[in-house]
Design an enzyme around this catalytic site. Structure first.
Site, mmCIF file in Angstrom:
data_model
loop_
_atom_site.group_PDB
_atom_site.id
_atom_site.type_symbol
_atom_site.label_atom_id
_atom_site.label_comp_id
_atom_site.label_asym_id
_atom_site.label_seq_id
_atom_site.Cartn_x
_atom_site.Cartn_y
_atom_site.Cartn_z
ATOM 1 C CG ASP A 130 -47.986 -98.323 -83.740
ATOM 2 O OD1 ASP A 130 -49.144 -98.735 -83.618
ATOM 3 O OD2 ASP A 130 -47.540 -97.784 -84.789
ATOM 4 C CG ASP B 206 -39.057 -79.618 -71.560
ATOM 5 O OD1 ASP B 206 -39.382 -79.760 -72.748
ATOM 6 O OD2 ASP B 206 -37.889 -79.380 -71.207
ATOM 7 C CB THR C 239 -41.079 -75.394 -69.297
ATOM 8 O OG1 THR C 239 -40.433 -76.423 -70.064
ATOM 9 C CG2 THR C 239 -41.718 -76.028 -68.081
ATOM 10 N N GLY D 17 -36.338 -71.505 -72.925
ATOM 11 C CA GLY D 17 -36.821 -71.789 -74.279
ATOM 12 C C GLY D 17 -38.160 -71.109 -74.510
ATOM 13 N N GLY E 132 -39.002 -71.583 -66.963
ATOM 14 C CA GLY E 132 -39.029 -72.918 -66.392
ATOM 15 C C GLY E 132 -38.201 -73.029 -65.123
ATOM 16 C CG ASP E 133 -35.847 -76.542 -64.610
ATOM 17 O OD1 ASP E 133 -35.763 -75.917 -65.681
ATOM 18 O OD2 ASP E 133 -35.320 -77.656 -64.446
HETATM 19 O O1 F6P Z 1 -37.081 -75.254 -72.925
HETATM 20 C C1 F6P Z 1 -37.070 -76.612 -72.894
HETATM 21 C C2 F6P Z 1 -36.599 -77.215 -74.206
HETATM 22 O O2 F6P Z 1 -37.627 -77.159 -75.137
HETATM 23 C C3 F6P Z 1 -36.074 -78.632 -73.987
HETATM 24 O O3 F6P Z 1 -37.040 -79.618 -74.112
HETATM 25 C C4 F6P Z 1 -34.992 -78.742 -75.021
HETATM 26 O O4 F6P Z 1 -34.004 -79.641 -74.581
HETATM 27 C C5 F6P Z 1 -34.461 -77.370 -75.071
HETATM 28 O O5 F6P Z 1 -35.528 -76.504 -74.736
HETATM 29 C C6 F6P Z 1 -33.876 -76.964 -76.401
HETATM 30 O O6 F6P Z 1 -33.538 -75.630 -76.300
HETATM 31 P P1 F6P Z 1 -32.690 -74.735 -77.274
HETATM 32 O O7 F6P Z 1 -33.625 -74.190 -78.261
HETATM 33 O O8 F6P Z 1 -32.133 -73.659 -76.429
HETATM 34 O O9 F6P Z 1 -31.663 -75.632 -77.869
#
Ligand code: F6P
Length: 402
Positions: free
Chosen positions: A194, A136, A134, A13, A111-112
């Site tokens: 909250d 995340d 990432t 992403g 990322g991973d």
């Molecule tokens: O790259 C991580 C992330 O942002 C996740 O948090 C999310 O689930 C995913 O990408 C969404 O990705 P895409 O744009 O490929 O649907």
């Protein structure tokens, strides 16, 4: 082997800070007399490199056209795992592409899933260094994109309070975060939410409801104009009381093979609406605050908002530009020193910090002990509040990279 030409790949992403990684990498490379080129659109581009006519060279003029403070990546993205490509000749095809353009090594930001491909390519004899990326924040080191996402989640969620206040609505903001809730947690705290619901804590909706009722109702009753809202930030990977994620079984999988999720925000709304309808005290409350209108306003409204990709688009935070520049430059040094299969984790003074990519990509979850402090300050995390037991420790000057 001396590295004369580097290919840069961004994968998975997109998010904030990636353009700073590219600029830091390219500027460090040409300062060392090395040329760098873009391999476009992640691993899809690497696989198809052999059939390309040309690649973009990141010389000083081209690099100055890239805006480091913009999110997204000049190099483009795809979600492709090389090992999953249905082509027995895929690694040879990649090597031929690299030979064609005389690319001696790769700098790969992701990322991973992306990092697991770095490990895979290293095992195939292709020199590569990984730059953690990432939004995340679920890698072991800090990753570009995290701080930008936290800031955007925080601003969007906080801004939604004005509409929530105007209509006396409960607002549920669903944000990315499939397996971990770092950005929902930090962004939610930034917005003074909250309630914050993250995958690491199975949500108990009776607890959320009780907190919502006491906080939100009191807020409206205290207000001289009977106005109030209640803000919930929920990560998409919300887990139910049995710790299961809410998958949409009919929606299939994404390109990395992850199951699509079912809509955490909607689920939270439904859980709250159900309880509001069943609770006899709610109508009495609505009457007390002069909101009750038969057949129209019987219970307070609950609305879910999903900013989706907005949280990783737009602008990068200054922190991500700083980290991106440093990590991008550091990755070039690691590659030239033969540190293939490693992840750059920061630069401190003259030291380039790194760790094996196999370690860097191990999932890092929110330390749920950390929630206790915020619970003691009134935030609900959808569980029975854990007691915050302070311990004192005098800190020495530490060696944090950033
Ligand atoms: O790259 C991580 C992330 O942002 C996740 O948090 C999310 O689930 C995913 O990408 C969404 O990705 P895409 O744009 O490929 O649907």
């Amino acid at each position: 082997m001396a590295i004369k030409r580097i290919g840069v790949i961004t994968s998975g992403g997109d998010c904030g800070g990636l353009n700073a990684v590219i600029k830091g990498m390219a500027r460090k490379a040409y300062a060392l007399g090395i040329e760098s080129v873009i391999i476009p659109n992640g691993y899809a581009g690497l696989y198809n490199l052999v059939q390309m006519d040309k690649v973009v060279v990141l010389n000083a003029e081209r690099v100055s056209k890239i805006e480091a403070s913009l999110a997204g990546s000049e190099a483009g993205h795809s979600r492709v795992k090389i090992s999953k490509i249905d082509d027995p000749d895929k690694y040879n095809r990649i090597k031929k592409g690299l030979e064609k353009f005389k690319i001696d090594g790769l700098i790969i930001s992701g990322g991973d899933d992306t990092g697991s491909v770095v490990v895979d390519l290293t095992a195939q004899g292709i020199p590569c260094v990984h730059v953690p990326k990432t939004m995340d924040l679920d890698l072991q080191p800090y990753s570009v994109g995290g701080d930008s996402a936290i800031n955007r989640i925080s601003v969007f969620s906080r801004d939604l309070k004005t509409t929530g206040m105007s209509h006396n609505r409960v607002i549920v903001v669903e944000v990315f975060g499939r397996y971990v809730g770092h950005t929902a947690f930090r962004g939610g705290i930034g917005a003074e939410a909250d309630c914050i619901l993250i995958p690491e804590v199975p949500a108990d909706f009776d607890i959320v409801y009780k907190h919502m009722k006491s906080t939100f109702f009191a807020r409206i009753e205290r207000s001289d104009v009977n106005s109030g809202t209640y803000l919930i930030v929920v990560a998409e990977g919300l887990t139910n009381a049995s710790g299961e994620m809410l998958y949409d079984e009919s929606a299939g999988v994404d390109a990395f093979g992850h199951k699509k999720l079912a809509g955490a925000g909607k689920y939270v709304r439904q859980q709250l609406e159900k309880r509001l309808k069943e609770d006899p005290e709610v109508v009495a409350f609505m009457k007390r605050v002069n909101m009750f209108v038969p057949g129209i306003y019987v219970i307070p409204e609950v609305r879910e908002v999903t900013p989706g990709h907005l949280v990783r688009s737009g602008h990068s935070s200054a922190y991500d530009v700083n980290f991106g520049y440093k990590a991008g430059a550091g990755s070039v040094v690691l590659l030239t020193k033969g540190k293939t299969g490693n992840t750059v984790t920061g630069v401190q003074g003259h030291k380039i910090l790194y760790m094996p990519t196999t370690e860097a990509i191990k999932r890092r979850e929110v330390d749920i002990e950390e929630l206790a402090l915020f619970e003691s300050l009134g935030t609900c995390f959808g569980r029975e509040a854990m007691e915050f037991k302070p311990e004192l420790r005098e800190e020495n000057r530490n060696d944090r990279a950033m």
